[in-house]
Design an enzyme around this catalytic site. Structure first.
Site, PDB file in Angstrom:
ATOM      1  N   ARG A  16     -14.671 -21.886   4.121  1.00 28.21           N
ATOM      2  CA  ARG A  16     -14.113 -20.604   4.573  1.00 28.21           C
ATOM      3  C   ARG A  16     -15.169 -19.751   5.309  1.00 28.21           C
ATOM      4  O   ARG A  16     -15.201 -18.539   5.178  1.00 28.21           O
ATOM      5  CB  ARG A  16     -13.505 -19.834   3.394  1.00 28.21           C
ATOM      6  CG  ARG A  16     -12.181 -20.427   2.932  1.00 28.21           C
ATOM      7  CD  ARG A  16     -11.564 -19.598   1.821  1.00 28.21           C
ATOM      8  NE  ARG A  16     -12.418 -19.573   0.649  1.00 28.21           N
ATOM      9  CZ  ARG A  16     -12.403 -18.627  -0.284  1.00 28.21           C
ATOM     10  NH1 ARG A  16     -11.549 -17.623  -0.193  1.00 28.21           N
ATOM     11  NH2 ARG A  16     -13.218 -18.678  -1.313  1.00 28.21           N
ATOM     12  N   LEU A  18     -15.320 -19.006   8.394  1.00 26.55           N
ATOM     13  CA  LEU A  18     -14.746 -18.075   9.375  1.00 26.55           C
ATOM     14  C   LEU A  18     -14.270 -16.804   8.684  1.00 26.55           C
ATOM     15  O   LEU A  18     -14.517 -15.693   9.150  1.00 26.55           O
ATOM     16  CB  LEU A  18     -13.589 -18.729  10.138  1.00 26.55           C
ATOM     17  CG  LEU A  18     -13.008 -17.838  11.242  1.00 26.55           C
ATOM     18  CD1 LEU A  18     -14.026 -17.607  12.354  1.00 26.55           C
ATOM     19  CD2 LEU A  18     -11.727 -18.414  11.816  1.00 26.55           C
ATOM     20  N   ILE A 434       7.397  -3.370 -10.492  1.00 23.64           N
ATOM     21  CA  ILE A 434       7.715  -4.780 -10.181  1.00 23.64           C
ATOM     22  C   ILE A 434       6.880  -5.749 -11.012  1.00 23.64           C
ATOM     23  O   ILE A 434       7.176  -6.942 -11.067  1.00 23.64           O
ATOM     24  CB  ILE A 434       7.556  -5.037  -8.663  1.00 23.64           C
ATOM     25  CG1 ILE A 434       8.377  -4.009  -7.873  1.00 23.64           C
ATOM     26  CG2 ILE A 434       7.976  -6.434  -8.280  1.00 23.64           C
ATOM     27  CD1 ILE A 434       9.852  -3.963  -8.208  1.00 23.64           C
ATOM     28  N   ARG A 518      -6.941 -14.246   5.590  1.00 21.92           N
ATOM     29  CA  ARG A 518      -6.357 -14.508   4.290  1.00 21.92           C
ATOM     30  C   ARG A 518      -6.018 -15.990   4.118  1.00 21.92           C
ATOM     31  O   ARG A 518      -5.297 -16.572   4.925  1.00 21.92           O
ATOM     32  CB  ARG A 518      -5.101 -13.668   4.078  1.00 21.92           C
ATOM     33  CG  ARG A 518      -4.596 -13.807   2.678  1.00 21.92           C
ATOM     34  CD  ARG A 518      -3.501 -12.845   2.314  1.00 21.92           C
ATOM     35  NE  ARG A 518      -2.745 -13.423   1.222  1.00 21.92           N
ATOM     36  CZ  ARG A 518      -3.156 -13.455  -0.032  1.00 21.92           C
ATOM     37  NH1 ARG A 518      -4.297 -12.895  -0.377  1.00 21.92           N
ATOM     38  NH2 ARG A 518      -2.432 -14.035  -0.966  1.00 21.92           N
ATOM     39  N   ASP A 602      10.919 -13.556 -10.617  1.00 22.26           N
ATOM     40  CA  ASP A 602      10.668 -13.190  -9.218  1.00 22.26           C
ATOM     41  C   ASP A 602      11.005 -14.321  -8.262  1.00 22.26           C
ATOM     42  O   ASP A 602      10.616 -15.469  -8.495  1.00 22.26           O
ATOM     43  CB  ASP A 602       9.181 -12.838  -9.023  1.00 22.26           C
ATOM     44  CG  ASP A 602       8.788 -11.563  -9.756  1.00 22.26           C
ATOM     45  OD1 ASP A 602       9.646 -10.680  -9.911  1.00 22.26           O
ATOM     46  OD2 ASP A 602       7.608 -11.451 -10.164  1.00 22.26           O
ATOM     47  N   CYS A 646      10.818  -9.695  -1.928  1.00 25.06           N
ATOM     48  CA  CYS A 646       9.970  -8.786  -1.163  1.00 25.06           C
ATOM     49  C   CYS A 646      10.499  -8.500   0.230  1.00 25.06           C
ATOM     50  O   CYS A 646       9.724  -8.438   1.165  1.00 25.06           O
ATOM     51  CB  CYS A 646       8.587  -9.379  -0.979  1.00 25.06           C
ATOM     52  SG  CYS A 646       7.806  -9.850  -2.468  1.00 25.06           S
ATOM     53  N   GLU A 668      12.485  -4.866  -1.376  1.00 21.95           N
ATOM     54  CA  GLU A 668      11.676  -3.973  -0.557  1.00 21.95           C
ATOM     55  C   GLU A 668      12.624  -3.127   0.287  1.00 21.95           C
ATOM     56  O   GLU A 668      13.621  -3.619   0.795  1.00 21.95           O
ATOM     57  CB  GLU A 668      10.786  -4.825   0.344  1.00 21.95           C
ATOM     58  CG  GLU A 668       9.875  -4.009   1.208  1.00 21.95           C
ATOM     59  CD  GLU A 668       8.905  -4.892   1.967  1.00 21.95           C
ATOM     60  OE1 GLU A 668       8.131  -5.618   1.332  1.00 21.95           O
ATOM     61  OE2 GLU A 668       8.937  -4.840   3.205  1.00 21.95           O
ATOM     62  N   HIS A 697       2.367  -1.217   0.564  1.00 23.38           N
ATOM     63  CA  HIS A 697       1.417  -1.740   1.544  1.00 23.38           C
ATOM     64  C   HIS A 697       0.531  -0.628   2.110  1.00 23.38           C
ATOM     65  O   HIS A 697      -0.304  -0.877   2.966  1.00 23.38           O
ATOM     66  CB  HIS A 697       2.160  -2.450   2.667  1.00 23.38           C
ATOM     67  CG  HIS A 697       3.053  -3.545   2.146  1.00 23.38           C
ATOM     68  ND1 HIS A 697       2.540  -4.687   1.579  1.00 23.38           N
ATOM     69  CD2 HIS A 697       4.393  -3.648   2.056  1.00 23.38           C
ATOM     70  CE1 HIS A 697       3.540  -5.455   1.181  1.00 23.38           C
ATOM     71  NE2 HIS A 697       4.678  -4.836   1.450  1.00 23.38           N
TER      72      HIS A 697
HETATM   73  N1  GLN Z   1       5.742  -9.600 -10.283  1.00 22.29           N
HETATM   74  C1  GLN Z   1       4.942  -9.784  -9.100  1.00 22.29           C
HETATM   75  C2  GLN Z   1       3.993  -8.592  -8.947  1.00 22.29           C
HETATM   76  O1  GLN Z   1       4.362  -7.527  -9.347  1.00 22.29           O
HETATM   77  C3  GLN Z   1       5.803  -9.892  -7.873  1.00 22.29           C
HETATM   78  C4  GLN Z   1       4.989 -10.112  -6.638  1.00 22.29           C
HETATM   79  C5  GLN Z   1       5.786 -10.501  -5.420  1.00 22.29           C
HETATM   80  O2  GLN Z   1       6.960 -10.272  -5.352  1.00 22.29           O
HETATM   81  N2  GLN Z   1       5.178 -11.087  -4.441  1.00 22.29           N
HETATM   82  O3  GLN Z   1       2.913  -8.728  -8.403  1.00 22.29           O
HETATM   83 ZN    ZN Z   2       7.494  -8.316  -3.888  1.00 20.61          ZN
END
Ligand code: GLN
Ligand code: ZN
Length: 763
Positions: A16, A18, A434, A518, A602, A646, A668, A697
């Site tokens: 990694r 770069l 979440i 990433r 999830d 998400c 979301e 975000h």
């Molecule tokens: N339960 C996970 C969190 O809260 C859900 C993450 C996701 O939806 N990518 O991080």
């Molecule tokens: Zn999410």
């Protein structure tokens, strides 16, 4: 003689390098010149590996500091005005500003590259008139050819796909294309002058459903480009699917070569057998999978190539990877601790090179030339067939005995929700999060020390418990209704479970680029999946013991556990999904038995698993939904099942979302309020739902009244009794300093809505 090639090589560096160099430039620790040096070393190592394997056509310009579509944006000078004036060429500061945003301007939109886990930056076609504004492709072509001592094969995203992948088209597509083509014509002519024999021009949008009008764009673009004098020959490259209904158009284009994916489905081979192939073109035969990690079955793949050679003379075949190897980790040999039984079955990018070289030899010189390789390869597969690590009888037996009842909750939703409400006694507009809370430096450093062995198991466990207790108490204090344990013990929501399930391997160094700097390490599903031991019960029951309020059990769903992994290919994906679902079902039932009343499963990856062609959607959604139901239906009616996704674009899959039969979903929404309103105006949704009101975000702390407005608007298309109040997603990447005030505002917004709701109800 057949030739060998790949469509692109990984570019993040074996260690990694770069990522590290790019991030060091961002934080001002190294200069652009030092980054350029690292980049050049990475490119040369890639060319050396391919030359050593004996590949004939070696790509150049497959490298990128961030993203190949962003590189094309620079090539064509389509830099939106918000990033400031651009000189003759686009400088690195502007390049990274488009990728990441700066104080003046947000980044370009980032979105998924077809159905992979790679993300590209979306071109904006209202950014001005295209002009040549980067010399990258010429520089890297020259660098590669000098290094190799022969012409490399430059790679470029084709004009029509570049156009179709973009947004803000202010004119007709045709008009935009006409502006774009002069830049491509210049590129072709300059590459020709520099001595390039071939250009690989990628048009992956040709594997999607395309209208007649769009197909005309391809015809006019390639009619024009092939008229450029002294240009390199064009290998028009497609990947990720078959050409399907676009076959005739593509085969008729006046290019010198066409590259096809023969791995994804049998369809391209059927089309080839049915229609034949023009005798004046080269066929790029993508027979080696560029996006999964399983070694080829040499005998089978050679047979496939021989079948192709029945239609196309071997001297006009390039034996290739099905797509760029950028979707694979570098080298199996970088995984010293990999399971000895599984390792011989794996091929990462470096192993792919020798597979392609061997196949090319087998095709050119005949089977006898590679007998020993075929025998050795067959032995590997024979051993795998006998492996009890791969084939777990009890799991297969359990799969055979599955009946329809296992996919159904005990009672219909209306009955369940009434029972749940009697025990949970939640207020209207209940609040929750979440799952994850900030993974602070302290948490990451404790885990790092524990992994290194400098923190004992007991001390690490104690540390995690302290963090959990803290976060539970804090949630109670600010008045959240349904609590979570914070997920401090998890680095990654898939890896955490993969590590504990049989049939999965987690790797140490098998990184692939997800976007920019990433990288992710997808686990590898090699065999039948089952759960040897409970995975979360201890942690969740500990957290529940600290509070009277309901604690959500937190699991990653079967579709996400599948879509974010490299999956075995000797079984259908639907079957693997059901095995994972059964393992999760055991966990769900154990959590219920331990007194947990709400369990969240999830599924952030459900939507991105959608096939590239619309016609295949139903089949996917059908088995994906069934897998979720299998995981979640083992509990009694009184146990509340949540799911989280998400994204908010589910107008087109809302029936599938409803069919999940989850009691509550969270999605979301804070930045895409209108899509939600549209979806629920068009369709009635009967279950409960938490449209995210807090954008996770951003570091910005949202004001109470902004969240109130979002909830009020949601209340116009949904029944207030359906609505939950929660952030858009997990809070893992945020800091405590913003998270807590934001959640306090969120609770206040919910209280305000409760008030309004009661007044309306005349209480
Ligand atoms: N339960 C996970 C969190 O809260 C859900 C993450 C996701 O939806 N990518 O991080
Ligand atoms: Zn999410």
């Amino acid at each position: 003689m057949a030739k060998s090639s790949i469509l692109g090589y990984p570019r993040i560096g074996k260690h990694r390098e770069l990522k590290k160099a790019v991030e060091a430039v961002w934080s001002g620790k190294i200069s652009e010149a030092e980054l350029a040096q690292t980049a050049s070393e990475i490119r040369k190592a890639a060319w050396d590996a391919q030359a050593a394997a004996g590949l004939d056509l070696i790509p150049a310009n497959d490298f990128s500091y961030y993203d190949q579509v962003l590189d094309t944006i620079c090539l064509t000078g389509l830099v939106p005005a918000r990033y400031g004036a651009v000189g003759e060429t686009v400088g690195l500061a502007t390049y990274f500003a488009m990728a990441r945003g700066n104080d003046e301007a947000p980044a370009l939109e980032l979105t998924k590259w077809f159905d992979t886990n790679y993300h590209y930056l979306v071109p904006e076609f209202d950014a001005g008139t295209p002009r040549l504004a980067s010399s990258k492709i010429f520089d890297e072509y020259a660098e590669a050819s000098a290094h190799l001592g022969r012409p490399a094969k430059p790679v470029l995203l084709g004009p029509v796909s570049f156009l179709l992948l973009g947004k803000h088209h202010t004119k007709s597509l045709d008009a935009h294309l006409n502006e774009l083509l002069p830049v491509y014509e210049t590129v072709l002519s300059r590459l020709g002058q520099a001595g390039a024999e071939w250009l690989q021009i990628d048009e992956p949008t040709l594997v999607q459903d395309r209208s007649a009008e769009e197909l005309t764009l391809f015809k006019s673009a390639y009619a024009r480009l092939t008229r450029v004098a002294n240009r390199p020959k064009l290998m028009l490259q497609t990947y990720f699917e078959s050409l399907d209904g676009n076959w005739e158009t593509v085969i008729g284009l006046p290019v010198e070569g066409i590259g096809l994916d023969f791995v994804r489905t049998p369809e391209n081979l059927m089309l080839l057998n049915r229609h034949g192939f023009p005798t004046n073109k080269v066929l790029g035969a993508g027979v080696v999978n560029g996006r999964n990690v399983w070694r080829i079955n040499l005998e089978e793949t050679l047979s496939q190539l021989e079948e192709i050679a029945g239609r196309v003379a071997p001297e006009r075949i390039w034996v290739q990877s099905s797509c760029s190897l950028q979707h694979l980790p570098y080298d199996v040999e970088q995984e010293p601790e990999l399971d000895a039984e599984i390792k011989p079955l794996l091929a990462f990018a470096e192993q792919r090179l020798s597979e392609i070289a061997t196949l090319t030899r087998g095709l050119s010189a005949g089977r006898d030339a590679i007998t020993s390789e075929i025998e050795a390869n067959a032995a590997v597969f024979q051993t795998a067939l006998d492996s009890t690590r791969i084939h777990h009888q009890p799991t297969q037996e359990r799969m055979r005995l599955l009946d329809e009842a296992a996919f159904q909750r005990d009672a219909p939703f209306a009955e369940r929700i009434a029972k749940q409400q009697r025990t949970l006694k939640l207020p209207p507009y209940p609040t929750t999060t979440i799952g994850s809370f900030p993974q602070t430096r302290e948490v990451r450093s404790a885990r790092a020390r524990w992994l290194k062995g400098s923190l004992s198991d007991a001390d690490y466990q104690a540390f995690i418990r302290e963090r959990t207790a803290e976060v539970v108490q804090h949630q109670e204090q600010i008045g959240l209704d349904v609590l979570v344990h914070g997920e401090f013990e998890r680095t990654d929501m898939v890896e955490f479970f993969a590590d504990q399930l049989e049939g999965y391997l987690v790797t140490k160094n098998a990184w692939v680029q997800s976007y920019g700097s990433r990288c992710v390490r997808p686990p590898i599903i090699y065999g039948d999946v089952y759960r040897p031991n409970p995975m979360t019960v201890e942690t969740i029951t500990f957290a529940q013991s600290l509070s009277e309020r309901p604690m959500k059990g937190m699991l990653t769903g079967p579709v996400t556990m599948l879509n974010w992994a490299f999956v075995r290919e000797d079984r259908p994906r639907s079957e693997v999904a059901n095995q994972i679902a059964l393992a999760l079902r055991d966990e769900v039932v154990d959590l219920e038995r331990a007194g947990i009343k709400i369990i969240q499963i999830d599924e952030p990856a459900l939507r991105e698993g959608l096939p590239l062609r619309h016609g295949d959607w139903d089949e996917y959604l059908n088995w994906a939904v069934r897998a979720f139901r299998l995981a979640s239906s083992g509990v009694q009616a009184v146990t509340q099942i949540h799911s989280h996704m998400c994204y908010s674009e589910f107008n087109d899959i809302i029936e599938a979302i409803e069919a999940l039969d989850a009691d509550v979903i969270s999605i979301e929404n804070s930045r895409s309020d209108s899509e939600l309103l549209q979806a629920f105006t068009d369709h009635r949704y009967s279950r409960q739902i938490g449209p995210g009101v807090y954008d996770v975000h951003s570091e910005h702390v949202p004001e109470t009244d902004v969240m109130e407005r979002l909830l009020e608007r949601a209340s116009t298309v949904l029944d207030p009794a359906q609505i939950w109040v929660n952030p858009d997603c997990g809070l893992k990447t945020r800091g405590n300093a913003e998270v807590w005030p934001s959640l306090e505002h969120m609770v206040a917004a919910a209280q305000a809505l409760r008030q309004q709701h009661q007044e309306l109800a005349g209480v």
